[in-house]
Design a protein around this motif. Structure first.
Motif, PDB file in Angstrom:
ATOM      1  N   GLY A 127      21.864  12.473 -31.630  1.00  0.00           N
ATOM      2  CA  GLY A 127      20.495  12.570 -32.130  1.00  0.00           C
ATOM      3  C   GLY A 127      19.522  11.720 -31.330  1.00  0.00           C
ATOM      4  O   GLY A 127      19.574  11.663 -30.096  1.00  0.00           O
ATOM      5  N   TYR A 128      18.627  11.044 -32.054  1.00  0.00           N
ATOM      6  CA  TYR A 128      17.594  10.257 -31.383  1.00  0.00           C
ATOM      7  C   TYR A 128      18.194   9.129 -30.558  1.00  0.00           C
ATOM      8  O   TYR A 128      17.632   8.713 -29.538  1.00  0.00           O
ATOM      9  CB  TYR A 128      16.597   9.692 -32.400  1.00  0.00           C
ATOM     10  CG  TYR A 128      17.142   8.590 -33.278  1.00  0.00           C
ATOM     11  CD1 TYR A 128      17.192   7.285 -32.833  1.00  0.00           C
ATOM     12  CD2 TYR A 128      17.613   8.873 -34.559  1.00  0.00           C
ATOM     13  CE1 TYR A 128      17.704   6.270 -33.636  1.00  0.00           C
ATOM     14  CE2 TYR A 128      18.128   7.875 -35.353  1.00  0.00           C
ATOM     15  CZ  TYR A 128      18.172   6.576 -34.883  1.00  0.00           C
ATOM     16  OH  TYR A 128      18.690   5.579 -35.676  1.00  0.00           O
ATOM     17  N   ALA A 129      19.369   8.602 -30.979  1.00  0.00           N
ATOM     18  CA  ALA A 129      20.002   7.508 -30.246  1.00  0.00           C
ATOM     19  C   ALA A 129      20.479   7.961 -28.875  1.00  0.00           C
ATOM     20  O   ALA A 129      20.467   7.185 -27.914  1.00  0.00           O
ATOM     21  CB  ALA A 129      21.167   6.948 -31.049  1.00  0.00           C
ATOM     22  N   ALA A 130      20.903   9.217 -28.776  1.00  0.00           N
ATOM     23  CA  ALA A 130      21.310   9.759 -27.483  1.00  0.00           C
ATOM     24  C   ALA A 130      20.082  10.145 -26.653  1.00  0.00           C
ATOM     25  O   ALA A 130      20.066   9.960 -25.431  1.00  0.00           O
ATOM     26  CB  ALA A 130      22.205  10.982 -27.687  1.00  0.00           C
ATOM     27  N   PHE A 131      19.057  10.639 -27.330  1.00  0.00           N
ATOM     28  CA  PHE A 131      17.839  11.056 -26.636  1.00  0.00           C
ATOM     29  C   PHE A 131      17.067   9.857 -26.086  1.00  0.00           C
ATOM     30  O   PHE A 131      16.527   9.897 -24.978  1.00  0.00           O
ATOM     31  CB  PHE A 131      16.956  11.848 -27.608  1.00  0.00           C
ATOM     32  CG  PHE A 131      15.663  12.327 -27.020  1.00  0.00           C
ATOM     33  CD1 PHE A 131      15.648  13.335 -26.064  1.00  0.00           C
ATOM     34  CD2 PHE A 131      14.451  11.770 -27.421  1.00  0.00           C
ATOM     35  CE1 PHE A 131      14.456  13.785 -25.518  1.00  0.00           C
ATOM     36  CE2 PHE A 131      13.256  12.211 -26.878  1.00  0.00           C
ATOM     37  CZ  PHE A 131      13.261  13.220 -25.928  1.00  0.00           C
TER      38      PHE A 131
END
Length: 245
Positions: A148-152
């Motif tokens: 999610g946002y952590a990977a993005f």
């Protein structure tokens, strides 16, 4: 001047009634323990600060301090919420607290300062400490691959663990339970943050708060902030409790 005093007195009365509200019907039926007056104080001053309603915040702070909330506890709650609604709201909240304390001191009221944060004795990196705290709060391991946002945006995942869950949550002036009540108060008041509210209401259950206490929390938000915000929070809470069964 007399009209101003009457308006000020009415505002204080309304806030006092909000902060001393009894357990709602849902909470009573559940048989859960109710939120303490201290916890309700943390919720209301956090909600008013997040909303930017400094008039009600001023009255709420007076009620909270009269009820035994320490200066450092009030200050810590307002500091904590900057991570969820920004520096401008937090700083205005702190300025309001300063003004309240000055007025109270002029009236001869000496409020208790309260405990300072215990010095930390942990040589691990802030990232590792924050990861451990987040794991305790969520009850889930934090060693899996980022999604999610952590990977993005991996930078924000680092900021969250190092700053929010290490620098802030490590400070023991407020307990994890206190901090989660402050957090859900902010998220409920600003609106439009239902996924985050869902996560933190779940954490509230993980750190020991009971369903009835969270129903009561929604009641405090209804009284302090409004029907719209309370109904949105209630919807999220209902979904969580249904999925827990």
């Amino acid at each position: 001047m007399n009209i101003y005093k009457k308006i000020k007195g009415l505002t204080t009365l309304i806030v006092t009634l909000v902060m001393s509200s009894s357990v709602n019907a849902q909470e009573t039926v559940s048989g859960d323990a109710s939120l303490t007056s201290r916890q309700q104080s943390l919720i209301t001053i956090s909600a008013y600060t997040a909303k930017g309603d400094l008039v009600k915040l001023k009255a709420g702070l007076n009620t909270a301090l009269d009820g035994g909330l320490t200066i450092n506890e009030a200050k810590e709650a307002i500091i904590h919420l900057y991570a969820y609604c920004g520096f401008p709201r937090s700083i205005r909240g702190l300025q309001t607290l300063m003004a309240v304390l000055t007025e109270r001191k002029a009236k001869g009221i000496n409020d208790k300062m309260g405990a300072e944060s215990t010095p930390l004795k942990d040589d691990r990196s802030k990232y590792e400490r924050g990861k451990e705290i987040l794991g305790k709060l969520t009850g889930a391991p934090q060693d899996g691959p980022a999604t999610g946002y952590a990977a993005f945006a991996p930078e924000i995942e680092i900021f969250l663990k190092e700053h929010l869950f290490a620098d802030i949550f490590e400070r023991d002036i407020l307990s994890y339970t206190d901090r989660e009540l402050v957090t859900v108060a902010v998220l409920s008041s600003i609106g439009g943050a239902e996924p985050m509210l869902r996560s933190h209401l779940t954490i509230c259950l993980n750190v020991g708060l009971k369903p009835g206490q969270l129903h009561q929390f929604v009641g405090v938000i209804r009284s302090a902030i409004g029907k719209k915000e309370a109904e949105a929070a209630q919807k999220v809470l209902d979904e969580i409790l249904i999925n827990k069964k």
